[in-house]
Write a protein that holds these residues in place. Structure first.
Motif, PDB file in Angstrom:
ATOM      1  N   GLU A 114      -0.607  -3.239   1.127  1.00 19.75           N
ATOM      2  CA  GLU A 114       0.656  -3.314   0.388  1.00 19.75           C
ATOM      3  C   GLU A 114       1.515  -2.068   0.566  1.00 19.75           C
ATOM      4  O   GLU A 114       2.712  -2.077   0.287  1.00 19.75           O
ATOM      5  N   GLN A 115       0.918  -1.000   1.041  1.00 19.30           N
ATOM      6  CA  GLN A 115       1.640   0.265   1.222  1.00 19.30           C
ATOM      7  C   GLN A 115       2.531   0.246   2.464  1.00 19.30           C
ATOM      8  O   GLN A 115       3.531   0.951   2.524  1.00 19.30           O
ATOM      9  N   TYR A 116       2.192  -0.577   3.437  1.00 15.18           N
ATOM     10  CA  TYR A 116       2.844  -0.502   4.744  1.00 15.18           C
ATOM     11  C   TYR A 116       3.822  -1.644   4.986  1.00 15.18           C
ATOM     12  O   TYR A 116       3.573  -2.776   4.606  1.00 15.18           O
ATOM     13  N   GLU A 117       4.911  -1.301   5.616  1.00 21.36           N
ATOM     14  CA  GLU A 117       5.934  -2.288   5.977  1.00 21.36           C
ATOM     15  C   GLU A 117       5.850  -2.675   7.449  1.00 21.36           C
ATOM     16  O   GLU A 117       6.142  -3.802   7.810  1.00 21.36           O
ATOM     17  N   GLY A 118       5.479  -1.721   8.312  1.00 24.86           N
ATOM     18  CA  GLY A 118       5.435  -2.055   9.725  1.00 24.86           C
ATOM     19  C   GLY A 118       4.898  -0.924  10.574  1.00 24.86           C
ATOM     20  O   GLY A 118       4.577   0.161  10.082  1.00 24.86           O
TER      21      GLY A 118
END
Length: 81
Positions: free
Chosen positions: A71-75
């Motif tokens: 959930e911490q990462y977007e890409g």
């Protein structure tokens, strides 16, 4: 098409501003303009080590990192060296 978006950094800037819901992972050997674009866009990022043979982002480390807190990462910005 945005006429100002003729450079890769402009395209990247527009993309990350539109999808700014988490941290992006950048390879440690990425061109300096890429992290500067993230700073300008006020979008968080982390550097990740590269694999010594492929010189691309270390995929095993990447997977372990994202699996811990997805959930911490977007890409991920993947640079094929």
């Amino acid at each position: 098409m945005n006429l100002g978006a003729h450079r890769a950094s402009s395209l990247l800037y527009n993309f990350i501003k539109a999808y700014n819901r988490g941290v992006y992972i950048l390879p440690a050997n990425v061109c300096p303009i890429v992290p500067l674009t993230f700073v300008k866009a006020d979008v968080p990022f982390e550097f990740m080590d590269i694999h010594p043979l492929s010189l691309c982002i270390d995929e095993k480390t990447l997977i372990k990192t994202v699996e811990k807190t997805p959930e911490q990462y977007e890409g991920v910005v993947f640079v094929r060296t």
